[in-house]
Design a protein around this motif. Sequence first.
Motif, mmCIF file in Angstrom:
data_model
loop_
_atom_site.group_PDB
_atom_site.id
_atom_site.type_symbol
_atom_site.label_atom_id
_atom_site.label_comp_id
_atom_site.label_asym_id
_atom_site.label_seq_id
_atom_site.Cartn_x
_atom_site.Cartn_y
_atom_site.Cartn_z
ATOM 1 N N ILE A 323 0.863 -1.189 0.000
ATOM 2 C CA ILE A 323 0.000 0.000 0.000
ATOM 3 C C ILE A 323 0.893 1.230 0.000
ATOM 4 O O ILE A 323 1.768 1.367 0.876
ATOM 5 N N ARG A 324 0.704 2.113 -0.923
ATOM 6 C CA ARG A 324 1.611 3.250 -1.099
ATOM 7 C C ARG A 324 1.175 4.420 -0.207
ATOM 8 O O ARG A 324 0.765 5.495 -0.677
ATOM 9 N N ILE A 325 1.289 4.197 1.101
ATOM 10 C CA ILE A 325 0.836 5.177 2.088
ATOM 11 C C ILE A 325 1.530 6.522 1.930
ATOM 12 O O ILE A 325 0.877 7.577 2.041
ATOM 13 N N PRO A 326 2.832 6.571 1.646
ATOM 14 C CA PRO A 326 3.473 7.891 1.503
ATOM 15 C C PRO A 326 2.945 8.721 0.337
ATOM 16 O O PRO A 326 3.206 9.926 0.281
ATOM 17 N N ASN A 349 5.649 7.991 12.530
ATOM 18 C CA ASN A 349 6.576 9.126 12.610
ATOM 19 C C ASN A 349 7.398 9.282 11.336
ATOM 20 O O ASN A 349 7.580 10.403 10.832
ATOM 21 N N ASP A 350 7.888 8.155 10.819
ATOM 22 C CA ASP A 350 8.713 8.210 9.604
ATOM 23 C C ASP A 350 7.912 8.741 8.414
ATOM 24 O O ASP A 350 8.434 9.506 7.590
ATOM 25 N N ILE A 351 6.654 8.346 8.327
ATOM 26 C CA ILE A 351 5.838 8.813 7.195
ATOM 27 C C ILE A 351 5.542 10.305 7.336
ATOM 28 O O ILE A 351 5.547 11.050 6.339
ATOM 29 N N PHE A 352 5.289 10.768 8.566
ATOM 30 C CA PHE A 352 5.099 12.210 8.764
ATOM 31 C C PHE A 352 6.368 12.976 8.370
ATOM 32 O O PHE A 352 6.295 14.049 7.747
ATOM 33 N N ALA A 358 13.069 17.802 4.863
ATOM 34 C CA ALA A 358 13.875 17.898 3.643
ATOM 35 C C ALA A 358 14.660 16.611 3.435
ATOM 36 O O ALA A 358 14.790 16.109 2.313
ATOM 37 N N LYS A 359 15.200 16.080 4.537
ATOM 38 C CA LYS A 359 15.904 14.809 4.467
ATOM 39 C C LYS A 359 14.920 13.705 4.852
ATOM 40 O O LYS A 359 14.565 13.539 6.022
ATOM 41 N N LYS A 360 14.483 12.957 3.871
ATOM 42 C CA LYS A 360 13.416 11.981 4.076
ATOM 43 C C LYS A 360 13.994 10.652 4.560
ATOM 44 O O LYS A 360 15.030 10.199 4.074
ATOM 45 N N PRO A 361 13.326 10.025 5.515
ATOM 46 C CA PRO A 361 13.807 8.733 6.030
ATOM 47 C C PRO A 361 13.509 7.605 5.031
ATOM 48 O O PRO A 361 12.658 7.734 4.141
ATOM 49 N N GLU A 362 14.203 6.501 5.202
ATOM 50 C CA GLU A 362 13.915 5.322 4.385
ATOM 51 C C GLU A 362 12.654 4.645 4.904
ATOM 52 O O GLU A 362 12.458 4.514 6.113
#
Length: 525
Positions: A323-326, A349-352, A358-362
């Motif tokens: 599911i492409r939640i981001p 938290n990671d999706i928020f 600017a630096k997006k988490p994996e």
Amino acid sequence: ILMVDEKGKNMKCLTFFLMLPETVKNRSKKSSKKGNSSSSSSSNSKLPPVCYEIITLKTKKKKKMAADIFPRKKPANTNTTAVQQYHQQNLNNNNTIPAPNWQGLYPTIRERNAVMFNNDLMADVHFVVGPPGGTQRLPGHKYVLAVGSSVFHAMFYGELAEDKDEIRIPDVEPAAFLAMLKYIYCDEIDLAADTVLATLYAAKKYIVPHLARACVNFLETSLSAKNACVLLSQSCLFEEPDLTQRCWEVIDAQAELALKSEGFCDIDFQTLESILRRETLNAKEIVVFEAALNWAEVECQRQELTATIENKRKVLGKALYLIRIPTMALDDFANGAAQSGILTLNETNDIFLWYTAAKKPELQFVSKPRKGLVPQRCHRFQSCAYRSNQWRYRGRCDSIQFAVDKRVFIAGFGLYGSSCGSAEYSAKIELKRQGVILGQNLSKYFSDGSSNTFPVWFEYPVQIEPDTFYTASVILDGNELSYFGQEGMTEVQCGKVTVQFQCSSDSTNGTGVQGGQIPELIFYA
């Protein structure tokens, strides 16, 4: 007695010669009065003269076919014919002793063979069909079954044939087995929406290919967003690639309807994964997410698990990350997925951070948006124009009829806008077939004063079947005059789809084939 029919033609039956004494005596007297030659020949004959009497026999005017033998159930009456009695006997599977010479009721071997359908008369094998607790005992005739199916031939006459009087078939529904027997005995295909899948299974199991093809055709013609996901699962099971492709076409174009259908929750896990992976799925990701949660709840019931958040996540397994939640709109994520409880705190938290930092988490979730489907536009006018007194809207209907040669999904219409600068219009669009509304929507669109067309969409794409005329209508409300089309075409080739147009009696504002509004049909194919 020479037996003839009403038209004077000889019947194929025995001819009886009756020698009537009185007639012979009278004829002998008459013949004695004739000349010597005739008298001499009569007297020398040892056989008495023969009198032929012609009797007209009434023939049946209407030939009875198998369809007449097995009509739909009707209320019983006291004047039941012999054919109807045999029909009722076959339905009830009783052992009524047939009337003498019942074979004479049916002129063809096909019709006589049909009488044996579900009939204990001369039956040399019986089938106990259905799961325990729902079985039905059905009679059969080995020769007829072996002629209709290679599996039955091997079962009864092959090298490993077993001489059993009763055969148990727990994996086939009785209604589906009867439908297959009816085809084998009567050369008649009788399919229903609630049994066609089970009949397809029986036809595949016993290798009756023509019946299987008829089942697939039935499924293709009755395919819709409500059953597309279930049929996709079954088509993969039955290895029917054409049906699989048709299912994907419906699911892609009407994805939100398909995902919200009850049938979506009935699919297996493998089919769920294939849908969630689908790149061309034409749906908002929040709808995909909610559909997956609904499936998980039903799957918990199938596995006899309590439908808790933990168990839902457990049955979804790795499919959750398909599911492409981001790619959801931030509001959809914040008000939906983030508060569903299905995600861990770290995932939320990671999706928020993915949305804001600017630096997006994996992320383990797929973050690339789906491609969806690209709509096609069929433009039916070669030019457009405007005049000082046209095209005006006062609540009147602009309408046109169209037909296509391939199944498509109408997503909306392209409409002309103001010819006097920018303006806003209110548009009520409708799509009908034989007076029945298939789709409608009320929305507004803003035109910039150019001669371009402006799209107005239905809530969901509407499935359009080939070779049938549909009516596209719009009622516009706006103060400004608009552009209108000219030099309309009766036939337009749009990619691989041919669209034909004709005037509609619903049009009360002047739109027709040659000119007017509704210049474009917007569709998926």
